[in-house]
Design a protein around this motif. Structure first.
Motif, PDB file in Angstrom:
ATOM      1  N   ASP A 194       0.833  -1.203   0.000  1.00 30.13           N
ATOM      2  CA  ASP A 194       0.000   0.000   0.000  1.00 30.13           C
ATOM      3  C   ASP A 194       0.871   1.259   0.000  1.00 30.13           C
ATOM      4  O   ASP A 194       0.581   2.233  -0.710  1.00 30.13           O
ATOM      5  CB  ASP A 194      -0.922   0.014   1.216  1.00 30.13           C
ATOM      6  CG  ASP A 194      -2.111  -0.926   1.057  1.00 30.13           C
ATOM      7  OD1 ASP A 194      -2.305  -1.468  -0.044  1.00 30.13           O
ATOM      8  OD2 ASP A 194      -2.846  -1.123   2.057  1.00 30.13           O
ATOM      9  N   ALA A 195       1.936   1.226   0.781  1.00 29.57           N
ATOM     10  CA  ALA A 195       2.834   2.383   0.843  1.00 29.57           C
ATOM     11  C   ALA A 195       3.524   2.606  -0.505  1.00 29.57           C
ATOM     12  O   ALA A 195       3.698   3.749  -0.946  1.00 29.57           O
ATOM     13  CB  ALA A 195       3.870   2.184   1.944  1.00 29.57           C
ATOM     14  N   GLY A 196       3.903   1.507  -1.159  1.00 31.07           N
ATOM     15  CA  GLY A 196       4.541   1.623  -2.471  1.00 31.07           C
ATOM     16  C   GLY A 196       3.594   2.223  -3.501  1.00 31.07           C
ATOM     17  O   GLY A 196       4.001   3.068  -4.319  1.00 31.07           O
ATOM     18  N   ARG A 197       2.342   1.787  -3.469  1.00 29.09           N
ATOM     19  CA  ARG A 197       1.355   2.328  -4.415  1.00 29.09           C
ATOM     20  C   ARG A 197       1.087   3.800  -4.114  1.00 29.09           C
ATOM     21  O   ARG A 197       0.923   4.607  -5.027  1.00 29.09           O
ATOM     22  CB  ARG A 197       0.060   1.529  -4.352  1.00 29.09           C
ATOM     23  CG  ARG A 197      -0.995   2.027  -5.323  1.00 29.09           C
ATOM     24  CD  ARG A 197      -2.132   1.051  -5.503  1.00 29.09           C
ATOM     25  NE  ARG A 197      -3.131   1.561  -6.434  1.00 29.09           N
ATOM     26  CZ  ARG A 197      -3.002   1.575  -7.751  1.00 29.09           C
ATOM     27  NH1 ARG A 197      -1.894   1.092  -8.308  1.00 29.09           N
ATOM     28  NH2 ARG A 197      -3.958   2.059  -8.527  1.00 29.09           N
ATOM     29  N   THR A 201       1.441   6.909  -6.832  1.00 22.38           N
ATOM     30  CA  THR A 201       0.245   7.626  -7.289  1.00 22.38           C
ATOM     31  C   THR A 201       0.086   9.012  -6.683  1.00 22.38           C
ATOM     32  O   THR A 201      -0.745   9.803  -7.147  1.00 22.38           O
ATOM     33  CB  THR A 201      -1.017   6.812  -6.967  1.00 22.38           C
ATOM     34  OG1 THR A 201      -1.129   6.661  -5.542  1.00 22.38           O
ATOM     35  CG2 THR A 201      -0.956   5.439  -7.628  1.00 22.38           C
ATOM     36  N   GLY A 202       0.841   9.282  -5.629  1.00 18.64           N
ATOM     37  CA  GLY A 202       0.693  10.564  -4.963  1.00 18.64           C
ATOM     38  C   GLY A 202      -0.447  10.610  -3.972  1.00 18.64           C
ATOM     39  O   GLY A 202      -0.741  11.660  -3.390  1.00 18.64           O
ATOM     40  N   GLN A 203      -1.104   9.484  -3.760  1.00 20.33           N
ATOM     41  CA  GLN A 203      -2.169   9.409  -2.766  1.00 20.33           C
ATOM     42  C   GLN A 203      -1.574   9.159  -1.385  1.00 20.33           C
ATOM     43  O   GLN A 203      -0.404   8.793  -1.243  1.00 20.33           O
ATOM     44  CB  GLN A 203      -3.119   8.258  -3.103  1.00 20.33           C
ATOM     45  CG  GLN A 203      -3.862   8.386  -4.412  1.00 20.33           C
ATOM     46  CD  GLN A 203      -4.660   7.131  -4.711  1.00 20.33           C
ATOM     47  OE1 GLN A 203      -4.090   6.097  -5.041  1.00 20.33           O
ATOM     48  NE2 GLN A 203      -5.983   7.229  -4.599  1.00 20.33           N
ATOM     49  N   SER A 204      -2.385   9.325  -0.365  1.00 16.59           N
ATOM     50  CA  SER A 204      -1.972   8.936   0.976  1.00 16.59           C
ATOM     51  C   SER A 204      -2.127   7.427   1.108  1.00 16.59           C
ATOM     52  O   SER A 204      -2.880   6.798   0.352  1.00 16.59           O
ATOM     53  CB  SER A 204      -2.820   9.641   2.035  1.00 16.59           C
ATOM     54  OG  SER A 204      -4.145   9.141   2.020  1.00 16.59           O
ATOM     55  N   VAL A 205      -1.444   6.854   2.077  1.00 18.35           N
ATOM     56  CA  VAL A 205      -1.569   5.413   2.312  1.00 18.35           C
ATOM     57  C   VAL A 205      -2.995   5.064   2.680  1.00 18.35           C
ATOM     58  O   VAL A 205      -3.537   4.046   2.231  1.00 18.35           O
ATOM     59  CB  VAL A 205      -0.590   4.951   3.421  1.00 18.35           C
ATOM     60  CG1 VAL A 205      -0.839   3.496   3.784  1.00 18.35           C
ATOM     61  CG2 VAL A 205       0.854   5.143   2.975  1.00 18.35           C
ATOM     62  N   GLU A 206      -3.655   5.914   3.456  1.00 18.11           N
ATOM     63  CA  GLU A 206      -5.036   5.640   3.846  1.00 18.11           C
ATOM     64  C   GLU A 206      -5.973   5.684   2.641  1.00 18.11           C
ATOM     65  O   GLU A 206      -6.916   4.895   2.547  1.00 18.11           O
ATOM     66  CB  GLU A 206      -5.501   6.640   4.909  1.00 18.11           C
ATOM     67  CG  GLU A 206      -6.953   6.462   5.339  1.00 18.11           C
ATOM     68  CD  GLU A 206      -7.329   5.031   5.712  1.00 18.11           C
ATOM     69  OE1 GLU A 206      -8.467   4.617   5.396  1.00 18.11           O
ATOM     70  OE2 GLU A 206      -6.494   4.318   6.320  1.00 18.11           O
ATOM     71  N   GLU A 207      -5.715   6.588   1.703  1.00 16.41           N
ATOM     72  CA  GLU A 207      -6.534   6.641   0.490  1.00 16.41           C
ATOM     73  C   GLU A 207      -6.376   5.364  -0.328  1.00 16.41           C
ATOM     74  O   GLU A 207      -7.355   4.824  -0.853  1.00 16.41           O
ATOM     75  CB  GLU A 207      -6.154   7.860  -0.350  1.00 16.41           C
ATOM     76  CG  GLU A 207      -6.636   9.175   0.221  1.00 16.41           C
ATOM     77  CD  GLU A 207      -6.087  10.371  -0.533  1.00 16.41           C
ATOM     78  OE1 GLU A 207      -6.790  11.402  -0.593  1.00 16.41           O
ATOM     79  OE2 GLU A 207      -4.962  10.284  -1.076  1.00 16.41           O
ATOM     80  N   VAL A 208      -5.138   4.878  -0.420  1.00 13.95           N
ATOM     81  CA  VAL A 208      -4.886   3.627  -1.135  1.00 13.95           C
ATOM     82  C   VAL A 208      -5.597   2.472  -0.439  1.00 13.95           C
ATOM     83  O   VAL A 208      -6.251   1.638  -1.078  1.00 13.95           O
ATOM     84  CB  VAL A 208      -3.371   3.355  -1.230  1.00 13.95           C
ATOM     85  CG1 VAL A 208      -3.105   1.934  -1.721  1.00 13.95           C
ATOM     86  CG2 VAL A 208      -2.715   4.360  -2.157  1.00 13.95           C
TER      87      VAL A 208
END
Length: 257
Positions: A194-197, A201-208
């Motif tokens: 999740d952190a890698g994605r 993508t520029g999203q937060s980990v929580e958003e992912v």
């Protein structure tokens, strides 16, 4: 339900954290003497601290080191292992395009060959005793390949073919061979993905993570203990007629039949 596991012995690979640790702990709670193998044996001692002395025996093992794999295989064959939980860490994320031969070879040697070699060493004893359980922790990527995880999809897919073939060869000797396929279970490995994605993508980990949870009918990531309970059942005497199967533990995430 009495799983009939008290007094049995197990070797659990990759037991320092995540699904390996959860499976090792669940088996220990069922009365199994667990040989918990990993590079980080200190972590094993940490999660096993509240269990009876001697219930969990840490075993130093680097699956990428053929000499260590051979030595531990020989030692465990002499010990007499009833249950093998074949768990290994996933390789680096990346596409199928452009993967080097060296990357494929390294993933094969770290993930597939050690599992096959250890199982082969333990099988004669299992067959002689008329009881054995080989349970390989796979991935949902075997059923529905996960974009960006080409190495994992490929190597775990090969293990699925090996597992199914082996199941047919040893069933008459009282040995079952199955795979358990985790979906999004709340482990360090999933947190790392999740952190890698998020970084890409520029999203937060929580958003992912929220987007991932939205694809799961259960609406959440699984608990490692929920996964381990399925592995413990497959290891049990009650599961003696279940072999050659792949059991999904994914909250309904995969839509495939």
């Amino acid at each position: 339900m009495d799983f009939g596991l008290s007094g049995k012995t197990a070797l659990v690979l990759g037991a320092s954290r995540g699904l390996g640790a959860a499976c090792a702990r669940e088996l220990a709670l069922e009365g199994v003497t667990v040989y918990a193998a990993a590079r980080n044996t200190a972590a094993i001692a940490g999660w096993a601290a509240d269990l009876p002395a001697g219930q969990v025996v840490p075993v130093a093992l680097d699956l990428s080191d053929p000499a260590q794999v051979a030595a531990v295989s020989a030692e465990m064959a002499q010990t007499g292992i009833d249950i093998l939980i074949a768990n290994c860490g996933g390789p680096k994320a990346g596409p199928a395009t452009g993967q080097s031969t060296a990357a494929w070879q390294a993933a094969w040697e770290a993930m597939a060959l050690p599992v096959m070699a250890i199982a082969d060493a333990l099988l004669p004893g299992m067959c002689a005793r008329g009881f054995g359980r080989i349970i390989t922790i796979g991935s949902s990527g075997i059923v529905s390949p996960i974009p960006g995880l080409a190495l994992s999809n490929g190597i775990r897919g090969a293990l699925a073919g090996w597992s199914k073939t082996l199941a047919g060869e040893v069933a008459a000797q009282g040995v079952t061979v199955n795979m358990v396929l985790p979906g999004r279970i709340g482990t360090d490995r999933v947190a790392e993905l999740d952190a890698g994605r998020a970084a890409k993508t520029g999203q937060s980990v929580e958003e992912v993570a929220a987007a991932s949870r939205a694809t799961i009918p259960a609406g959440r990531y699984g608990d490692p203990a929920e996964f381990a309970a399925v592995a413990a059942f497959l290891a049990s005497a009650r599961a003696s007629y279940v072999t050659g199967s792949m059991i999904r533990v994914d909250g309904g995430m995969l839509r495939n039949l």
